[in-house]
Write an enzyme that holds these catalytic residues in place. Structure first.
Site, mmCIF file in Angstrom:
data_model
loop_
_atom_site.group_PDB
_atom_site.id
_atom_site.type_symbol
_atom_site.label_atom_id
_atom_site.label_comp_id
_atom_site.label_asym_id
_atom_site.label_seq_id
_atom_site.Cartn_x
_atom_site.Cartn_y
_atom_site.Cartn_z
ATOM 1 N N CYS A 14 0.838 -1.206 0.000
ATOM 2 C CA CYS A 14 0.000 0.000 0.000
ATOM 3 C C CYS A 14 0.877 1.262 0.000
ATOM 4 O O CYS A 14 1.849 1.344 0.747
ATOM 5 C CB CYS A 14 -0.915 -0.015 1.216
ATOM 6 S SG CYS A 14 -2.043 1.393 1.240
ATOM 7 N N CYS A 20 0.245 5.023 6.927
ATOM 8 C CA CYS A 20 -0.399 4.801 8.228
ATOM 9 C C CYS A 20 0.597 4.086 9.158
ATOM 10 O O CYS A 20 1.001 2.942 8.882
ATOM 11 C CB CYS A 20 -1.655 3.958 8.050
ATOM 12 S SG CYS A 20 -2.721 4.571 6.718
ATOM 13 N N CYS A 63 0.282 0.391 10.349
ATOM 14 C CA CYS A 63 -0.174 -0.656 9.425
ATOM 15 C C CYS A 63 0.942 -1.492 8.800
ATOM 16 O O CYS A 63 1.846 -0.981 8.136
ATOM 17 C CB CYS A 63 -1.014 -0.034 8.321
ATOM 18 S SG CYS A 63 -1.742 -1.293 7.245
ATOM 19 N N CYS A 79 -16.519 -9.209 5.575
ATOM 20 C CA CYS A 79 -15.895 -7.929 5.248
ATOM 21 C C CYS A 79 -14.595 -8.142 4.471
ATOM 22 O O CYS A 79 -13.686 -8.828 4.937
ATOM 23 C CB CYS A 79 -15.622 -7.167 6.543
ATOM 24 S SG CYS A 79 -14.884 -5.555 6.235
ATOM 25 N N CYS A 111 -19.581 -6.430 3.511
ATOM 26 C CA CYS A 111 -18.934 -5.175 3.869
ATOM 27 C C CYS A 111 -17.606 -5.104 3.118
ATOM 28 O O CYS A 111 -17.010 -6.138 2.812
ATOM 29 C CB CYS A 111 -18.696 -5.157 5.381
ATOM 30 S SG CYS A 111 -17.775 -3.726 5.951
ATOM 31 N N CYS A 158 -19.673 1.980 8.711
ATOM 32 C CA CYS A 158 -18.916 1.365 9.796
ATOM 33 C C CYS A 158 -17.684 2.222 10.000
ATOM 34 O O CYS A 158 -16.840 2.318 9.101
ATOM 35 C CB CYS A 158 -18.534 -0.066 9.408
ATOM 36 S SG CYS A 158 -17.389 -0.836 10.559
ATOM 37 N N ARG A 209 -18.143 -2.618 18.010
ATOM 38 C CA ARG A 209 -17.363 -3.834 17.708
ATOM 39 C C ARG A 209 -16.043 -3.871 18.457
ATOM 40 O O ARG A 209 -15.208 -2.975 18.327
ATOM 41 C CB ARG A 209 -17.120 -3.942 16.203
ATOM 42 C CG ARG A 209 -16.434 -5.250 15.777
ATOM 43 C CD ARG A 209 -16.505 -5.480 14.272
ATOM 44 N NE ARG A 209 -17.869 -5.363 13.807
ATOM 45 C CZ ARG A 209 -18.281 -4.468 12.902
ATOM 46 N NH1 ARG A 209 -17.437 -3.656 12.345
ATOM 47 N NH2 ARG A 209 -19.552 -4.414 12.548
HETATM 48 N N1 SAM Z 1 -6.696 0.417 3.052
HETATM 49 C C1 SAM Z 1 -7.991 0.668 3.531
HETATM 50 C C2 SAM Z 1 -8.037 1.811 4.508
HETATM 51 O O1 SAM Z 1 -7.042 2.119 5.142
HETATM 52 O O2 SAM Z 1 -9.128 2.398 4.655
HETATM 53 C C3 SAM Z 1 -8.655 -0.540 4.152
HETATM 54 C C4 SAM Z 1 -7.865 -1.491 5.022
HETATM 55 S S1 SAM Z 1 -7.180 -0.808 6.516
HETATM 56 C C5 SAM Z 1 -6.064 -2.082 7.013
HETATM 57 C C6 SAM Z 1 -8.562 -0.829 7.649
HETATM 58 C C7 SAM Z 1 -8.350 -0.388 9.079
HETATM 59 O O3 SAM Z 1 -7.652 -1.392 9.803
HETATM 60 C C8 SAM Z 1 -7.531 0.858 9.346
HETATM 61 O O4 SAM Z 1 -8.220 2.051 9.141
HETATM 62 C C9 SAM Z 1 -7.199 0.687 10.816
HETATM 63 O O5 SAM Z 1 -8.203 1.293 11.610
HETATM 64 C C10 SAM Z 1 -7.194 -0.831 11.016
HETATM 65 N N2 SAM Z 1 -5.836 -1.326 11.305
HETATM 66 C C11 SAM Z 1 -4.832 -1.504 10.434
HETATM 67 N N3 SAM Z 1 -3.709 -1.943 11.043
HETATM 68 C C12 SAM Z 1 -4.018 -2.035 12.361
HETATM 69 C C13 SAM Z 1 -3.271 -2.414 13.510
HETATM 70 N N4 SAM Z 1 -1.991 -2.768 13.434
HETATM 71 N N5 SAM Z 1 -3.896 -2.413 14.705
HETATM 72 C C14 SAM Z 1 -5.195 -2.054 14.790
HETATM 73 N N6 SAM Z 1 -5.947 -1.669 13.744
HETATM 74 C C15 SAM Z 1 -5.370 -1.653 12.543
HETATM 75 C C1 DTB Z 2 -11.480 -2.430 11.753
HETATM 76 O O1 DTB Z 2 -11.835 -1.426 12.411
HETATM 77 N N1 DTB Z 2 -10.632 -3.344 12.171
HETATM 78 C C2 DTB Z 2 -10.386 -4.340 11.152
HETATM 79 C C3 DTB Z 2 -11.370 -3.917 10.035
HETATM 80 N N2 DTB Z 2 -11.924 -2.697 10.533
HETATM 81 C C4 DTB Z 2 -10.910 -3.782 8.636
HETATM 82 C C5 DTB Z 2 -8.952 -4.447 10.747
HETATM 83 C C6 DTB Z 2 -8.026 -4.714 11.908
HETATM 84 C C7 DTB Z 2 -6.685 -4.943 11.325
HETATM 85 C C8 DTB Z 2 -5.688 -5.376 12.351
HETATM 86 C C9 DTB Z 2 -4.342 -5.567 11.750
HETATM 87 C C10 DTB Z 2 -4.271 -6.645 10.708
HETATM 88 O O2 DTB Z 2 -4.750 -7.769 10.916
HETATM 89 O O3 DTB Z 2 -3.618 -6.417 9.662
HETATM 90 FE FE1 SF4 Z 3 -2.857 1.221 3.339
HETATM 91 FE FE2 SF4 Z 3 -2.803 0.107 5.729
HETATM 92 FE FE3 SF4 Z 3 -3.212 2.709 5.518
HETATM 93 FE FE4 SF4 Z 3 -5.135 0.991 4.686
HETATM 94 S S1 SF4 Z 3 -4.392 1.279 6.775
HETATM 95 S S2 SF4 Z 3 -4.383 2.798 3.633
HETATM 96 S S3 SF4 Z 3 -3.836 -0.702 3.945
HETATM 97 S S4 SF4 Z 3 -1.335 1.605 4.921
#
Ligand code: SAM
Ligand code: DTB
Ligand code: SF4
Length: 321
Positions: free
Chosen positions: A52, A56, A59, A96, A128, A188, A260
């Site tokens: 990506c 973030c 992430c 989802c 979702c 959501c 959730r």
């Molecule tokens: N790329 C898209 C976005 O960012 O909207 C969708 C996938 S993204 C991984 C969805 C959500 O997962 C993020 O907004 C964040 O709230 C959550 N998330 C990602 N990594 C995480 C982590 N290490 N711990 C907790 N929540 C996480």
């Molecule tokens: C949300 O609030 N939590 C989920 C879902 N929406 C997409 C994602 C959590 C991701 C946790 C880190 C991972 O497994 O990569």
């Molecule tokens: Fe990309 Fe992760 Fe950010 Fe979603 S949360 S935009 S997958 S870097």
């Protein structure tokens, strides 16, 4: 009774209520607005993992961090439907699909996602997606394909946001949420705690969520999962009590929403989770994995439901009040 004019001071007062009293208040409101025997069971699948372009800081899927994940392009529709069917058989009612995209682009990959949405909808599950930013037209295409809900989190307060993400703005996020709402898709939207934010930041995020023209239909509360290689890997683990506080405050100010208990369950005991359900959580993600990180197994969750006397909420059920 549903308020969209909560003030920061009111939310702060609720958040700072002594914990046992806070849980009692949240549990009372939960009983008034929700069927407390029911918990919504959702399953996540990462349909496109890693690479990506965003930054973030939490992430593992951001290309710029060196993390140990299984990077792959967009899965085939059949693989996704097979996984959704398994999730359904294991008792899940919402499926989802997450993609490591900054935003949706109008290309063949999006067409394939639209096909997946149709397919999952035909299985009788609430579908979702979480695909990053969307414009109005894309939201409408997803709605036409049968999308039930769209996940797009605020993640944190407007004030703390710039410490976590610099490649898109808080207003971009609010715009996507507006586009989703306009298309008639269930919203959501929640956030993450443990990103180095202050209590004031958590309160400010809840303030923004509860002052939206319509509350999100579901509010995921995530505890940061600290992943090796990300800038936040060395932050302290979220205190379990802080999750309870967040959940209870969310339940009190947005009583009709599904709250959730999201990332973080893998590190919680059954009794920890029971307190979260008592405090107003009524939705979880099940399945061995969230997107890239671990989660309790279907078997463990099944046993937890048995012991706590909980049952899965049926799909497409309207709110009680
Ligand atoms: N790329 C898209 C976005 O960012 O909207 C969708 C996938 S993204 C991984 C969805 C959500 O997962 C993020 O907004 C964040 O709230 C959550 N998330 C990602 N990594 C995480 C982590 N290490 N711990 C907790 N929540 C996480
Ligand atoms: C949300 O609030 N939590 C989920 C879902 N929406 C997409 C994602 C959590 C991701 C946790 C880190 C991972 O497994 O990569
Ligand atoms: Fe990309 Fe992760 Fe950010 Fe979603 S949360 S935009 S997958 S870097």
């Amino acid at each position: 009774m549903i308020r969209h004019d909560w003030t920061l001071d009111e939310i702060k007062e609720i958040y700072n209520t002594p914990l046992m009293e806070l849980v009692y208040r949240a549990a009372s409101i939960h009983r008034q607005y929700q069927d407390t025997a029911e918990v919504q069971v959702c399953t996540l699948l990462s349909i496109k993992t890693g690479g990506c372009p965003e930054d973030c800081a939490y992430c593992p899927q951001a290309a710029r961090y060196n993390t140990d994940i299984n990077v792959h392009g967009l899965l085939k529709k059949d693989e996704v439907l097979e996984y959704a069917q398994k999730a359904k058989e294991a008792g899940s009612t919402r499926f989802c699909m997450g993609a490591a995209w900054r935003e949706v682009r109008d290309n063949r990959d999006f067409d394939r996602v639209l096909d997946m949405v149709k397919g999952v909808n035909e299985l009788g599950m609430e579908v979702c997606c979480t695909l990053g930013m969307l414009n109005e037209e894309q939201a409408q295409k997803l709605a036409d394909a049968g999308l039930f809900a769209y996940n797009h989190n605020l993640d944190t307060s407007r004030e703390h946001y710039g410490e976590i993400i610099t490649t898109r703005t808080y207003d971009d996020r609010l715009q996507t949420l507006d586009n989703v709402r306009k298309a008639g898709v269930s919203v959501c939207c929640g956030g993450i705690i443990g990103l180095g934010e202050s209590h004031a930041d958590r309160i400010a995020m809840l303030y923004t969520l509860s002052n939206l023209p319509q509350h999100p239909d579901s509010v995921p509360i995530n505890a940061l999962t600290r992943v090796k290689g990300t800038p936040l890997e060395h932050l302290p683990k979220v205190e379990f009590w802080d999750m309870v506080k967040m959940i209870a405050t969310t339940r009190i100010i947005m009583p009709k929403a599904m709250v959730r208990l999201s990332a973080g369950r893998a590190e919680m005991s059954m009794s920890d989770q029971a307190l979260c359900f008592m405090a107003g959580a009524n939705s979880i993600f099940t399945g061995e994995k969230l997107l890239t990180t671990g989660n309790p197994s279907f078997e463990e969750d099944h046993m937890m439901f048995e012991i706590l006397g909980l049952k899965a909420r049926e799909a497409f059920k309207e709110a009680v009040c």
